[in-house]
Design an enzyme around this catalytic site. Structure first.
Site, short mmCIF file in Angstrom:
data_model
loop_
_atom_site.label_atom_id
_atom_site.label_comp_id
_atom_site.label_asym_id
_atom_site.label_seq_id
_atom_site.Cartn_x
_atom_site.Cartn_y
_atom_site.Cartn_z
N LYS A 131 0.85 -1.20 0.00
CA LYS A 131 0.00 0.00 0.00
C LYS A 131 0.88 1.25 0.00
CE LYS A 131 -4.36 1.16 2.26
NZ LYS A 131 -5.20 1.34 1.09
N1 PXG Z 1 -7.54 -2.72 -2.55
C1 PXG Z 1 -7.06 -1.47 -2.57
C2 PXG Z 1 -6.32 -1.00 -3.75
C3 PXG Z 1 -7.23 -0.64 -1.45
O1 PXG Z 1 -6.74 0.60 -1.44
C4 PXG Z 1 -8.45 -2.43 -0.36
C5 PXG Z 1 -8.23 -3.20 -1.49
C6 PXG Z 1 -9.15 -3.03 0.81
O2 PXG Z 1 -8.22 -3.28 1.86
P1 PXG Z 1 -8.61 -3.19 3.40
O3 PXG Z 1 -7.36 -3.52 4.11
O4 PXG Z 1 -9.08 -1.78 3.64
O5 PXG Z 1 -9.69 -4.18 3.62
C7 PXG Z 1 -7.94 -1.12 -0.33
C8 PXG Z 1 -8.15 -0.25 0.87
C9 PXG Z 1 -10.30 5.52 0.84
C10 PXG Z 1 -9.89 4.24 1.47
O6 PXG Z 1 -10.03 6.57 1.44
C11 PXG Z 1 -9.36 3.23 0.71
C12 PXG Z 1 -8.98 2.03 1.31
C13 PXG Z 1 -9.13 1.87 2.63
C14 PXG Z 1 -9.66 2.89 3.40
C15 PXG Z 1 -10.06 4.10 2.80
O7 PXG Z 1 -10.90 5.49 -0.23
N2 PXG Z 1 -8.46 1.06 0.50
#
Ligand code: PXG
Length: 288
Positions: A149
């Site tokens: 990330k």
């Molecule tokens: N794929 C991608 C590319 C992400 O950025 C997820 C999957 C889901 O991962 P988690 O660990 O959250 O279950 C993410 C997570 C936002 C925001 O501000 C984006 C994410 C998490 C929290 C907030 O849009 N992405």
């Protein structure tokens, strides 16, 4: 609101970093999005593990231990006193010169923000999202591994712009071989014949913390799980489909590229998973 920057606290108006910060100049850094439920931080340890893995990938020394960082996150939560909310944890390469070499950055910038969360409307959780497969392919593993990330989110942003331009709720991204990777900021799951499948992370999916929780829940409700290759045909022909992420939690997909998935509403298994996930978020977490 009190924002943490390198061990000090600032109001929202006064929280500033240098225009020479390489997080800004080059997207050189890593981050996490973490959820607070009922004054408890959901799966903090797993988020911190992923943050340190992302940092190691980009050769960034965060400068403090995971235990110290965990304590700092909990302190920011206490100071902001939000019982439900969202934590954004950012570590950049730090302030340097205009050259892209990290050698000019002696110290990373560590930022912790706690805020309220903007989420999809309740209607979307009932009727599902309309998703578009976009032409922007997921970053390739040998250029920038999507399993980490990093602050480099342009790939996802381009995908999101493409879907938004055509009035879709979300973008589905394929990898460079044409296999399903993930949505722009969420993982994807399909259910068919009592089996729950999701793309394997090496195909271009982030190892989501919510994804991991769903893979734990599935066997408890009698589903087999499978991390595998999925093509668009597998999604079009699924009984049910949903996305998972820290912000979205578990949200059904009702339509992909104009094809109705299942009945076009949240399916029965998806509803069960949503219920179990809510129970999990109420029961778990590190208190502050
Ligand atoms: N794929 C991608 C590319 C992400 O950025 C997820 C999957 C889901 O991962 P988690 O660990 O959250 O279950 C993410 C997570 C936002 C925001 O501000 C984006 C994410 C998490 C929290 C907030 O849009 N992405």
């Amino acid at each position: 609101m009190q924002i943490y920057i390198n061990g000090e606290y600032f109001s929202k108006e006064d929280a500033r970093i240098s225009v020479f910060d390489h997080g800004l100049l080059y997207g050189d850094g890593v981050f996490e999005g973490i959820r607070i439920y009922h004054k408890r931080v959901f799966r903090l340890e797993r988020h911190l593990q992923r943050l340190y893995r992302s940092a190691r990938y980009i050769n960034l020394d965060i400068g403090i231990t995971p235990e110290e960082l965990s304590a700092a996150v909990l302190e920011v939560c206490r100071r902001n006193a939000l019982s439900d909310g969202y934590i954004r944890l950012i570590v950049t390469r730090g302030t340097g010169t205009l050259g892209l070499s990290p050698k000019s950055c002696p110290k990373p910038t560590l930022i912790i923000i706690v805020d309220k969360l903007a989420i999809y409307s309740p209607e979307k959780y009932e009727n599902g999202l309309k998703v578009l497969t976009v032409s922007t392919r997921r970053n390739i593993v040998d250029a920038l591994d999507p399993q980490l990330k990093t602050l480099n989110y342009l790939n996802n942003i381009l995908a999101s712009i493409e879907a938004g331009r055509s009035d879709f709720d979300e973008a589905l991204m394929l990898n460079s071989q044409g296999f399903v990777a993930e949505a722009a900021a969420d993982n994807i799951f399909v259910i068919r014949d009592q089996r729950l499948s999701t793309p394997a992370t090496y195909l271009g999916a982030l190892p989501g913390i919510t994804r991991e929780a769903i893979l734990e829940i599935a066997p408890q409700i009698g589903l087999e799980t499978c991390e595998t290759h999925l093509t668009l045909a597998d999604i079009y022909n699924a009984d049910e489909c949903f996305l998972t992420g820290t912000a979205a939690e578990v949200i059904p997909v009702s339509k992909l590229d104009g094809r109705l998935i299942g009945t076009g509403k949240a399916g029965p298994v998806t509803k069960q998973i949503i219920e179990k996930f809510h129970q999990m978020t109420q029961a778990e977490g590190t208190p502050f």
